[in-house]
Design an enzyme around this catalytic site. Structure first.
Site, PDB file in Angstrom:
ATOM      1  CG  HIS A 188      -2.216  -0.594   0.991  1.00  0.00           C
ATOM      2  ND1 HIS A 188      -2.904  -1.293   1.939  1.00  0.00           N
ATOM      3  CD2 HIS A 188      -2.988  -0.591  -0.111  1.00  0.00           C
ATOM      4  CE1 HIS A 188      -4.052  -1.703   1.427  1.00  0.00           C
ATOM      5  NE2 HIS A 188      -4.127  -1.286   0.183  1.00  0.00           N
ATOM      6  CB  CYS A 488       0.133 -12.120 -17.482  1.00  0.00           C
ATOM      7  SG  CYS A 488       0.046 -13.859 -17.065  1.00  0.00           S
TER       8      CYS A 488
HETATM    9  C1  PEP Z   1       3.159 -15.897 -12.944  1.00  0.00           C
HETATM   10  O1  PEP Z   1       3.395 -16.960 -12.360  1.00  0.00           O
HETATM   11  O2  PEP Z   1       4.010 -15.292 -13.643  1.00  0.00           O
HETATM   12  C2  PEP Z   1       1.839 -15.271 -12.837  1.00  0.00           C
HETATM   13  C3  PEP Z   1       1.517 -14.243 -13.581  1.00  0.00           C
HETATM   14  O3  PEP Z   1       0.995 -15.770 -11.887  1.00  0.00           O
HETATM   15  P1  PEP Z   1       1.166 -15.443 -10.316  1.00  0.00           P
HETATM   16  O4  PEP Z   1       2.254 -14.434 -10.169  1.00  0.00           O
HETATM   17  O5  PEP Z   1      -0.148 -14.971  -9.850  1.00  0.00           O
HETATM   18  O6  PEP Z   1       1.539 -16.797  -9.802  1.00  0.00           O
END
Ligand code: PEP
Ligand code: MG
Length: 563
Positions: A188, A488
């Site tokens: 935060h 991602c």
């Molecule tokens: C990852 O593993 O790169 C991902 C995007 O999922 P998380 O970070 O939520 O495990």
């Protein structure tokens, strides 16, 4: 006299500053002399009263907060202060014979342990919890609450960790910068500092020890560099860096594309419907990762179809016709679900997590898929994509795709987080419409290095050539099957790594919304061919450091201003 020392932490709010130090009053701890509780019921009531006071004082500050984000944080902390689980924990400790302040500390520690285990967003709430503990302890001991000193000149705050309640009410006119020894990049404090436009660096180890006699401090909130007792040259250098970053970011707007117009969608990682609303306000093209498990983690029972439908509908509405990629629940390992506990595991990260848990609890997955289909029907203009986490085999991809399609979902994909999925990407992609690479887990499993272990950070770098090779294999699968591959994981938000990912064939990058501008600017500086050359050189490098160096050598010199 304090000596000049250069320290390095994590930059969480861009910008530079220099000025005098103001040290935040540390919290008082447990009262060492307090007696054991003679009347747990009465003491329990006293703690309840104090926690109630803390909650109302935080709510009161929320009323006067200078932004909606600050207000939300303060209210979230206030709610946590009256959390029933926390108070029950205090009662238990009192019954065991602890005094009031010890009971509060022990109960908070137990609760914090649970949040930490949940990981990610929930683990970041630990700072809020400690803030509540320290405020309550001070009140129970009739001492002033810990916090920021009254400032009579613009200063740089130094704290072990700054509570959100403190950050939210800071006056940006008086606070030039924030430096903390603890804290995470998505805490935060970091979010609020960025919101207030105050340069900030967290995880600056050793800063408290380095400031002996109130020296001046200089901070670069992009790189996380902190200079204790800086020279005039240091200060001029920082000013110059700031000016260059601003110049490099100028005009960064619109759809992501390379210099020669090759489109790369820039998307936001989100965890709640509220995040969706906030992220949708940024100049970006949708969400590439909605970590839906945040809806499940702090619950005793799974949210029902109606509640989930409402949440997903709100997220889809926020983004209108922009893409939203929802990941079905990724529980287990560091994110256990109390209502879907499959029992103790020796190695939870290698256990029944992600899609494996969904296969054991089809009811949970089916409700979620149905809720997503309902939400898509509620928002006809939405572009909803749905993907499964932790997929390793063709059978798993097929199983998920069949279920998701049976629920009426149109765009169905998988995350590539295991070496197995990366190496066999072509075969897995034949079952689905797209894949998104989770570089955080893909690094963890490729390098056999626990992502929760800070000491292994170097092994977990996405620049590791072995990890890059996994990404290349995934992109090859994408090319063969003509299915889009996105990223991602955190690597997507690093402007230099983003160029390599694009060079490898990645079509979209999803990241914390605040990182989009720099990645967009980095892309605009380079053409696709250069990105491809960077990818080749990074793959040919022997080490992670050499891979990064090779890429920076090929890059436009302005890229360095964006890192
Ligand atoms: C990852 O593993 O790169 C991902 C995007 O999922 P998380 O970070 O939520 O495990
Ligand atoms: Mg993951």
């Amino acid at each position: 006299m304090t000596e000049r020392v250069v320290l390095h932490g994590i930059g969480v709010s861009a910008g530079t500053a220099s000025g005098p130090v103001a040290v935040v009053t540390p919290a008082v701890g447990i009262d060492q002399y307090e007696p054991a509780s003679a009347d747990p019921e009465a003491d329990g009531q006293r703690v309840r009263d104090v926690l109630g006071e803390v909650a109302s004082s935080l709510s009161n500050r929320a009323e006067h907060a200078n932004s909606k984000a600050s207000k939300d944080v303060l209210l979230a902390t206030a709610n946590l202060a009256t959390d029933r689980g926390l108070i029950r924990g205090v009662d238990k400790e009192l019954k065991k014979g602890a005094g009031v302040t010890k009971a509060v500390h022990d109960a908070v520690e137990l609760y914090a342990g649970k949040l930490r285990k949940l990981g990610g967003y929930m683990a970041e709430r630990v700072t809020d919890l400690y803030d509540i503990r320290d405020r309550a302890t001070a009140r129970l001991r009739n001492l002033p609450e810990p916090g920021v000193p009254a400032l009579d000149e613009p200063s740089i705050l130094v704290a072990h960790d700054l509570a959100p309640a403190e950050t939210a009410t800071l006056d940006p006119e008086m606070v030039l910068g924030i430096v903390t020894e603890a804290g995470g990049a998505t805490s935060h404090t970091a979010i609020l500092a960025a919101q207030l436009g105050i340069p900030a660096a967290v995880q600056v180890k050793g800063v408290s020890n380095a400031i002996v006699d109130e020296p001046r401090l200089a901070i670069d909130g992009s790189t996380g560099q902190v200079i204790v007792a800086p020279t005039d040259e240091d200060v001029a250098d920082l000013d110059e860096r700031s000016r260059r970053r601003a110049a490099a970011l100028e005009g960064s707007a619109g759809a992501g594309q390379t210099r020669d117009g090759y489109g790369v969608k820039l998307l936001a990682n989100i965890g709640t419907a509220d995040d969706a609303v906030k992220a949708a306000g940024h100049d970006l093209e949708g969400s590439g990762l909605f970590r839906s498990e945040f809806l499940f983690l702090d619950r005793d029972s799974a949210p029902g179809l109606e509640e989930q439908t409402e949440t997903y509908t709100k997220a889809l509405q926020a983004f209108g016709d922009r893409r939203v990629v929802v990941r079905t629940l990724d529980a287990g390992a560091d994110k256990p679900l109390s209502f879907a506990d499959l029992g103790e595991e020796e190695n939870p990260a290698l256990g029944r997590r992600g899609l494996r848990l969904s296969q054991a609890r089809e009811d949970l997955l089916d409700t979620q898929l149905q809720a997503l289909a309902n939400a898509a029907a509620n928002v006809p203009e939405a572009e909803l994509w749905v993907m499964a986490p932790m997929v390793a085999t063709v059978e798993e991809a097929q199983w998920f795709a069949e279920r998701a399609r049976a629920a009426g979902l149109k765009q169905v994909g998988i995350m590539v987080e295991t070496p197995a999925a990366a190496i066999r990407a072509t075969h897995l992609l034949e079952q689905v419409d797209f894949a998104s690479i989770g570089t955080n887990d893909l690094s963890q499993y490729t390098m056999a290095a626990d992502r929760m272990e800070g000491e292994l950070a170097a092994l977990l770098s996405p620049w590791q050539p072995a990890v890059l090779a996994m990404i290349r294999e995934t992109c090859r699968g994408g090319k063969t099957t003509n299915k889009p591959i996105g990223v991602c994981g955190e690597a997507g938000g690093d402007p230099a790594a983003a160029l390599v990912l694009v060079g490898l064939g990645v079509k979209s990058l999803s990241m914390a919304p605040g990182k989009v501008n720099a990645v967009r600017a980095a892309l605009a500086l380079h053409d696709l061919e250069t990105c491809q050359k960077m990818a080749e050189e990074a793959l040919d490098a022997r080490t992670a450091a050499e891979a990064r160096e090779a890429v920076l050598a090929l890059a436009d010199p302005v890229l360095k201003d964006l890192l």
